[in-house]
Design an enzyme around this catalytic site. Sequence first.
Site, PDB file in Angstrom:
ATOM      1  N   SER A   1      -0.053 -12.815  37.169  1.00 16.97           N
ATOM      2  CA  SER A   1       0.419 -13.549  38.375  1.00 16.97           C
ATOM      3  C   SER A   1      -0.508 -14.195  38.931  1.00 16.97           C
ATOM      4  O   SER A   1      -1.905 -14.748  38.606  1.00 16.97           O
ATOM      5  CB  SER A   1       1.315 -12.132  39.475  1.00 16.97           C
TER       6      SER A   1
ATOM      7  N   HIS B   1      -3.475 -24.056  49.906  1.00 15.31           N
ATOM      8  CA  HIS B   1      -3.974 -25.245  50.189  1.00 15.31           C
ATOM      9  C   HIS B   1      -3.483 -25.490  51.640  1.00 15.31           C
ATOM     10  O   HIS B   1      -2.822 -25.232  52.033  1.00 15.31           O
ATOM     11  CB  HIS B   1      -3.080 -26.294  49.101  1.00 15.31           C
TER      12      HIS B   1
ATOM     13  N   CYS C   1       4.449  -9.421  39.798  1.00 18.22           N
ATOM     14  CA  CYS C   1       5.407  -8.982  39.318  1.00 18.22           C
ATOM     15  C   CYS C   1       4.942  -7.327  39.445  1.00 18.22           C
ATOM     16  O   CYS C   1       4.129  -6.923  40.265  1.00 18.22           O
ATOM     17  CB  CYS C   1       4.944  -9.039  37.884  1.00 18.22           C
TER      18      CYS C   1
END
Length: 254
Positions: free
Chosen positions: A104, A109, A132
């Site tokens: 994963s 950002h 996951c």
Amino acid sequence: MENKLTLYGFNNLTKSLSFNIYDVCYAKSEREQRDYVAYIDEQYNSERLTDILYHVTDMIGAHVLHVSKQDYDPQGASVTFLIAEETMLPAKNGETLVAHLDKSHVTVHTYPEFHPDTSIATFRVDIDVATCGEITPLSTLDFLIGSFDSDIITMDYRVRGFTRDISGKKLFMDHKITSIQDYVDEKTLERYDAIDINIYQSNLFHTKMLIKEVDLQNYLFNTDVYELHPKTRLSITNSLRKEMIEIFSGVNVY
């Protein structure tokens, strides 16, 4: 996780946490706004964001496979981690193998920006943690909130797919949850007004938080609050509050 389920095969559930924060600042001139954006951009460059994500992956018990980071011109930064949960598999010769089964990612950002007409500068951070299997990212919320100066916080958590227990019954959720707020420290919640918008049938959970108290000095850049006239202080506080309410509401209220 406590009370682990006995499953048939592997846990195939996918869990996604989207964590967004907004830090609002008052900067009187366009020069001050540019200086604030430059300052915050330096404070939260890709190196520091990488350190934060390393801590997040450690908290959820994941292992980093690959790191990609980038600082942007004129401002902003991004960091992406490819992560995995190490799982022990029995081999034919009786030994064990370590395999990366649940791949994963974690991303962050930043979006520093300013608007000359409003004398308001805003710093936004978006963090996405997708896992996951048994790993759940909800345990990282207090750390993430504490890592940034957050006036407005929005959080989305979703569990997708299904797994099976040993009888073959489908399981669409492997842990109890009624609200994202259950995973945020009570002392943190006391500082915010919070609302939930949840769709339990679809395993969708959404929480928004707005800071309650506005201590003006914390929102001034290179200015002392006592240098300002009382009426000016009130006007600035009102402007900041309006900006926060619109971001929190997601609509242009004023």
